[in-house]
Write a protein that holds these residues in place. Structure first.
Motif, PDB file in Angstrom:
ATOM      1  N   LYS A 127      19.103  -5.005  -3.159  1.00  0.00           N
ATOM      2  CA  LYS A 127      18.335  -3.913  -3.793  1.00  0.00           C
ATOM      3  C   LYS A 127      17.333  -3.327  -2.807  1.00  0.00           C
ATOM      4  CE  LYS A 127      15.210  -2.963  -7.648  1.00  0.00           C
ATOM      5  NZ  LYS A 127      14.514  -3.535  -8.818  1.00  0.00           N
ATOM      6  N   ARG A 128      16.647  -4.193  -2.085  1.00  0.00           N
ATOM      7  CA  ARG A 128      15.656  -3.734  -1.102  1.00  0.00           C
ATOM      8  C   ARG A 128      16.311  -2.842  -0.045  1.00  0.00           C
ATOM      9  NH1 ARG A 128      12.863  -8.194   2.572  1.00  0.00           N
ATOM     10  NH2 ARG A 128      14.855  -7.966   3.636  1.00  0.00           N
ATOM     11  N   PHE A 133      17.915   2.519   2.308  1.00  0.00           N
ATOM     12  CA  PHE A 133      18.948   3.465   2.736  1.00  0.00           C
ATOM     13  C   PHE A 133      18.827   4.779   1.974  1.00  0.00           C
ATOM     14  CE2 PHE A 133      20.779   0.021   5.000  1.00  0.00           C
ATOM     15  CZ  PHE A 133      21.748   0.524   5.851  1.00  0.00           C
ATOM     16  N   LYS A 134      18.603   4.708   0.666  1.00  0.00           N
ATOM     17  CA  LYS A 134      18.485   5.934  -0.139  1.00  0.00           C
ATOM     18  C   LYS A 134      17.270   6.746   0.302  1.00  0.00           C
ATOM     19  CE  LYS A 134      19.925   6.549  -4.218  1.00  0.00           C
ATOM     20  NZ  LYS A 134      20.993   7.397  -4.803  1.00  0.00           N
ATOM     21  N   ILE A 191      22.276  -3.550 -10.393  1.00  0.00           N
ATOM     22  CA  ILE A 191      21.292  -3.179  -9.357  1.00  0.00           C
ATOM     23  C   ILE A 191      21.499  -1.727  -8.946  1.00  0.00           C
ATOM     24  CG2 ILE A 191      20.517  -3.623  -6.994  1.00  0.00           C
ATOM     25  CD1 ILE A 191      21.364  -6.555  -7.417  1.00  0.00           C
ATOM     26  N   GLU A 192      22.756  -1.327  -8.796  1.00  0.00           N
ATOM     27  CA  GLU A 192      23.056   0.052  -8.409  1.00  0.00           C
ATOM     28  C   GLU A 192      22.507   1.030  -9.443  1.00  0.00           C
ATOM     29  OE1 GLU A 192      26.862   2.446  -6.620  1.00  0.00           O
ATOM     30  OE2 GLU A 192      27.233   1.079  -8.289  1.00  0.00           O
ATOM     31  N   LYS A 193      22.704   0.738 -10.716  1.00  0.00           N
ATOM     32  CA  LYS A 193      22.197   1.609 -11.781  1.00  0.00           C
ATOM     33  C   LYS A 193      20.677   1.694 -11.733  1.00  0.00           C
ATOM     34  CE  LYS A 193      23.658   1.120 -15.984  1.00  0.00           C
ATOM     35  NZ  LYS A 193      24.163   0.511 -17.246  1.00  0.00           N
ATOM     36  N   GLU A 194      20.035   0.565 -11.488  1.00  0.00           N
ATOM     37  CA  GLU A 194      18.578   0.523 -11.415  1.00  0.00           C
ATOM     38  C   GLU A 194      18.058   1.344 -10.240  1.00  0.00           C
ATOM     39  OE1 GLU A 194      15.136  -2.914 -10.955  1.00  0.00           O
ATOM     40  OE2 GLU A 194      17.159  -3.511 -11.576  1.00  0.00           O
ATOM     41  N   VAL A 195      18.701   1.199  -9.088  1.00  0.00           N
ATOM     42  CA  VAL A 195      18.289   1.949  -7.894  1.00  0.00           C
ATOM     43  C   VAL A 195      18.511   3.446  -8.110  1.00  0.00           C
ATOM     44  CG1 VAL A 195      18.803   2.384  -5.459  1.00  0.00           C
ATOM     45  CG2 VAL A 195      18.633   0.034  -6.300  1.00  0.00           C
TER      46      VAL A 195
END
Length: 202
Positions: A127-128, A133-134, A191-195
């Motif tokens: 996640k970090r 990256f985003k 995690i992807e949805k949260e990010v």
């Protein structure tokens, strides 16, 4: 002998004129030594050997990286740890190095010193990195991969359509490319949805 004695006396008992000159020369030499030492230090901490120098990295992500497309491929171009995880620009690189000092602290604390502990933290670590990256628009990916330089006709339909869509909708590399060099965490989808939600609100 007189010349050496004269130089010695100038150095230890300089006049005001010689004192300033000596200080400037010593300052210049010190500056050159510091700058070169600093760059050597930065370069040495960007090597793959340094990154997998502790057993936490060598036994986990180092093993996962071996044999991936970033490690070995038909072109022979390798992306090592720092290519993906350390920015190239000076200021961003310094911020990343300060952040990475926490990794050293966690190593000393034994936070991920066993495979079981590492797996427990894999989601947090992923996640970090995905957030980082985003935030940077996957800049470390783009240092090597560029939409405008891609020959879409040489790509399979899935890749071509994905890259066209990503370019047209402002997606970044990490939106689609996860688990390239490391295993995905068990809860990767959550995690992807949260990010993604974090960035949709911005």
């Amino acid at each position: 002998m007189k010349f050496i004695k004269k130089c010695w006396n100038i150095f230890w008992r300089p006049s005001a004129k010689w004192a300033l000159g000596t200080l400037l020369i010593l300052g210049f030499i010190g500056g050159v030594v510091f700058v070169n030492g600093f760059h050597m230090g930065m370069d040495s901490t960007n090597t793959e050997a340094f990154c997998v120098g502790c057993h936490e990295m060598a036994d986990n992500v180092g093993v996962e990286y071996t044999g991936t497309v970033h490690d070995s491929n038909k072109t022979g171009v390798r992306a090592t740890c720092s290519d993906c995880h350390v920015p190239k620009t000076f200021v961003a690189k310094m911020f990343r190095k300060v952040e990475a000092s926490n990794d050293l602290l966690q190593s000393f604390l034994g936070t991920i010193d066993t495979p079981e502990k590492f797996e427990e933290r894999r989601g947090h670590l992923a996640k970090r990195e995905w957030i980082r990256f985003k935030k940077s628009d996957s800049q470390t990916c783009r240092n090597c991969h560029n939409f405008d330089a891609m020959d879409l006709s040489a790509q399979n339909n899935r890749a071509k359509n994905g890259h066209v869509l990503a370019k047209n909708t402002g997606q970044t590399c990490i939106d689609c490319h996860k688990g390239i060099a490391h295993k995905l965490p068990a809860n990767a989808f959550e995690i992807e949805k949260e990010v993604n939600a974090m960035f949709e609100n911005k």
